[in-house]
Design an enzyme around this catalytic site. Structure first.
Site, PDB file in Angstrom:
ATOM      1  N   SER A   1       0.862  -1.173   0.009  1.00  0.00           N
ATOM      2  CA  SER A   1       0.149  -0.047  -0.050  1.00  0.00           C
ATOM      3  C   SER A   1       0.713   1.321  -0.051  1.00  0.00           C
ATOM      4  O   SER A   1       0.366   2.269  -0.271  1.00  0.00           O
ATOM      5  CB  SER A   1      -0.967  -0.223   1.164  1.00  0.00           C
ATOM      6  OG  SER A   1      -2.051  -1.023   1.137  1.00  0.00           O
TER       7      SER A   1
ATOM      8  N   HIS B   1     -15.113  -0.516   3.168  1.00  0.00           N
ATOM      9  CA  HIS B   1     -15.095   0.876   3.949  1.00  0.00           C
ATOM     10  C   HIS B   1     -16.340   1.794   3.546  1.00  0.00           C
ATOM     11  O   HIS B   1     -16.352   2.806   4.149  1.00  0.00           O
ATOM     12  CB  HIS B   1     -13.775   1.602   3.590  1.00  0.00           C
ATOM     13  CG  HIS B   1     -12.763   0.970   3.819  1.00  0.00           C
ATOM     14  ND1 HIS B   1     -11.882  -0.192   3.408  1.00  0.00           N
ATOM     15  CD2 HIS B   1     -11.899   1.140   5.025  1.00  0.00           C
ATOM     16  CE1 HIS B   1     -10.753  -0.511   3.987  1.00  0.00           C
ATOM     17  NE2 HIS B   1     -10.806   0.233   4.981  1.00  0.00           N
TER      18      HIS B   1
ATOM     19  N   CYS C   1      -7.777   1.970   1.884  1.00  0.00           N
ATOM     20  CA  CYS C   1      -8.851   1.173   1.186  1.00  0.00           C
ATOM     21  C   CYS C   1      -8.443   0.693  -0.355  1.00  0.00           C
ATOM     22  O   CYS C   1      -7.825   1.271  -1.141  1.00  0.00           O
ATOM     23  CB  CYS C   1     -10.262   2.115   1.033  1.00  0.00           C
ATOM     24  SG  CYS C   1     -11.301   1.044  -0.045  1.00  0.00           S
TER      25      CYS C   1
END
Length: 648
Positions: A327, A370, A383
């Site tokens: 991420s 989310h 997310c």
């Protein structure tokens, strides 16, 4: 019978002519010989003198002192120490094996060392000195000198040897030196004559290798008189060479030591970079090793221990390790989408916990999803679905182009070994590499730093520094050569709209300082040192559908080598970025929980004169942090020694 006067006169004339001709010829011959002798003895005197001296005068090289290596403030990282050694010459020793057996009674030598010395003495010419023992104590060195009458052919000598006083802290950066090998000479058309000196040492890895020409210096010469057998009789003349140039690195030894200690027993890497000029302040890879072992000649046992360690202590993970960025890559995807105009900072995407494409589900890390997510929240809570969605709209080629602008997929020109280029894939790359077309699923995986994407901790630090500064800052490791500061060219602007960079930086701020950020455990409360960052967790195994339905197995319940990599990137202070940091902990688990606190501690150390102040940490963490800081095996700033537990 008497000749008449006329015949006698004619005979005398002929005799006189012959005498004159013979005398003239002899005179001419003498003249030629005289001219030749003058030519040889006067005009060619220097040449014949040189030829005569070459039969008894030998010119030999004097190895220069190797240049020193220091940290950015001048602390010694690599220096030269006196090396008390003993050499033996077979010609003078007579029975060299007997003399070596006597030598063992004077200084400590293992049976293997003795046998090796005997073999080397026998294999070389009788007049060639062979080193049989090095790095002797002054006591042992003196014993050899005192017992010289009983040790014919043995000579105690004093030379220089490389030493790394901060040993494990700089092993991967500075590297080490070792004897010249045939492999080192391969490809050199005109190798430096110094490289032919027996046991002459050159850089093998790291700065020692890549700045070898600068550090080595130039040899001096000495004229010595030798006998017909080639044995040295006396030294006639000496001309000292030029010592190698001293080098000062950009790394701060205090920060480097703190980072190494903070990583502890993890298989991990930390890079800290000055966002204004690219100076590498810290470049730590763990576990490390003692480079002094290689200078002295590492034993088979010690080398086997290093090679069999599954944490790979010999690998410099900061520049050679290539990892899926997870991420931490989401800023790249976000900036590519913003620049392409497919989203704005306010664009929202609904996350139900997965998306479906081509009959396959791509899951978000949060099983229930989310809900409606914008840019800032997509970064703070990481997310995945948000990035799956926008990546399909922007396409892999624009994502890859943005990644390269931010420093990914590049091999930076630094004096370090095994620097990886990583992989910043696009459609053309896959076609050339795998002979396959790019698929949407590849884009979805790449959008969150998985799939084909591979990056090094150095590249992640560069990426973060460029996002923080808005400029294409490049890393540099060498600050000064021969006390001359190396110029730093001004980094060009990234040409990314400032409002887009501000939006991404705002999301990174929420990662650490927001109520629901994935990196909130790494918060800094000192308003002058506010930390912003992005966590990342990259998978190293496939998760089956059955496992996902039953519940993904926790990292703690998996073997170490099947756990996820933990990553974290960040910069501080948030309002006026000074340093960027990147941390990768191999198989560490969650990036926010494992890599984030390390990144926070190291960047606080970089911004402090000494240990980070407890006031910079949230009050709820100070007790734990205080205990942790006390337990770190840090070097004494004056002596460079790591105190033992009993000493503390």
């Amino acid at each position: 019978m008497r000749r008449n006067p006329r015949e006698a006169e004619e005979s005398n004339r002929q005799l006189n002519r012959r005498t004159l001709m013979l005398g003239g010829a002899m005179g001419a011959m003498v003249a030629v010989l005289g001219v030749r002798m003058r030519y040889l003895q006067v005009e060619q005197a220097d040449e014949f003198k040189l030829l005569a001296e070459e039969n008894r005068i030998s010119i030999r090289l004097i190895p220069p002192d190797r240049g020193l290596i220091r940290d950015r403030s001048g602390k010694l990282i690599a220096n030269n120490e006196q090396n008390y050694r003993v050499v033996i010459t077979r010609e003078a020793a007579g029975d060299a094996e007997l003399v070596l057996r006597r030598l063992v009674r004077v200084i400590p030598m293992t049976p293997e060392e003795v046998e090796r010395a005997i073999e080397e003495v026998k294999s070389l010419s009788a007049f060639v000195p062979v080193t049989v023992a090095e790095r002797l104590s002054w006591t042992d060195f003196s014993k050899v000198a005192l017992n010289a009458p009983a040790l014919p052919g043995v000579t105690p000598e004093v030379g220089l040897s490389r030493k790394y006083p901060l040993d494990t802290d700089f092993a991967h950066v500075v590297g080490y030196v070792g004897p010249v090998s045939e492999k080192d000479l391969e490809g050199l058309q005109s190798p430096d004559p110094l490289l032919r000196i027996p046991k002459f040492q050159i850089g093998k890895i790291g700065v020692e290798k890549w700045m070898e020409d600068t550090l080595r210096g130039h040899a001096g010469t000495k004229r010595i008189e030798v006998n017909s057998a080639g044995r040295v009789m006396r030294e006639l003349e000496r001309q000292e060479g030029d010592a190698g140039a001293d080098i000062r690195l950009t790394i701060d030894a205090g920060v480097q030591n703190f980072a190494q200690a903070r990583l502890g027993t993890e298989s991990a890497a930390v890079v800290v970079m000055d966002v204004s000029n690219g100076d590498i302040i810290c470049c730590a890879s763990a576990p490390s090793f003692d480079p002094n072992l290689f200078v002295r000649g590492i034993s088979h046992t010690d080398y086997k221990v290093l090679m069999e360690n599954d944490h790979r202590p010999l690998a410099n993970k900061t520049v050679s390790g290539a990892y899926p960025p997870g991420s931490t890559f989401k800023m790249v995807t976000a900036l590519a989408a913003l620049e392409a105009g497919v989203i704005t900072p306010e664009t929202r995407v609904r996350c139900p916990g997965y998306i479906e494409y081509g009959g396959r589900r791509f899951h978000c890390w949060k099983r229930g999803g989310h809900g409606s997510v914008g840019l800032v929240r997509s970064l703070s809570e990481s997310c995945d679905v948000y990035y799956y969605d926008i990546a399909q709209k922007v396409g892999i080629d624009k994502i890859a182009e943005m990644g390269r602008r931010l420093g990914l997929g590049q091999r930076f020109d630094m004096p370090m070994s095994a620097i990886t280029e990583g992989i910043m894939p696009d459609k053309q790359w896959k076609l050339e590499k795998h002979k396959q077309d790019w698929r949407i699923g590849d884009t979805i995986n790449a959008s969150i730093g998985q799939g084909y994407v591979l990056t090094s901790p150095l590249q992640l630090a560069v990426m973060t520094a460029r996002i923080a500064s808005g400029r294409a800052v490049a890393p540099r490791l060498v600050r000064m050569v021969r006390d001359q500061e190396l110029p730093v060219p001004e980094a060009p602007p990234l040409e990314i709209p400032p409002e887009f960079l501000a939006a991404v930086r705002g999301g990174m701020n929420e990662v650490v300082n927001g109520d629901h950020g994935t990196g909130k455990s790494s918060r800094v409360v000192d308003p002058t040192m506010i930390f912003a960052g992005k966590s990342g967790t990259s998978q190293v195994r496939n998760i089956s559908k059955a496992e996902r339905e039953a519940g993904v197995i926790s990292n703690d319940d998996l073997p170490w080598n099947r756990r996820d990599h933990a990553l974290f990137v960040g910069f501080a202070p948030f309002d006026a970025p000074r340093y960027a940091v990147a941390v990768v902990v191999e198989h560490g688990g969650g990036g926010g929980a494992v890599a984030g606190p390390i990144a926070r501690d190291v960047i606080l150390r970089a911004m402090s004169d000494g240990l980070p102040s407890l006031e910079a940490y949230p009050s709820s963490q100070r007790g734990r942090i205080e205990s942790m800081l006390k337990e770190l095996p840090l070097r004494d700033p004056e002596t460079g020694i790591v105190p033992t537990k009993t000493e503390t």
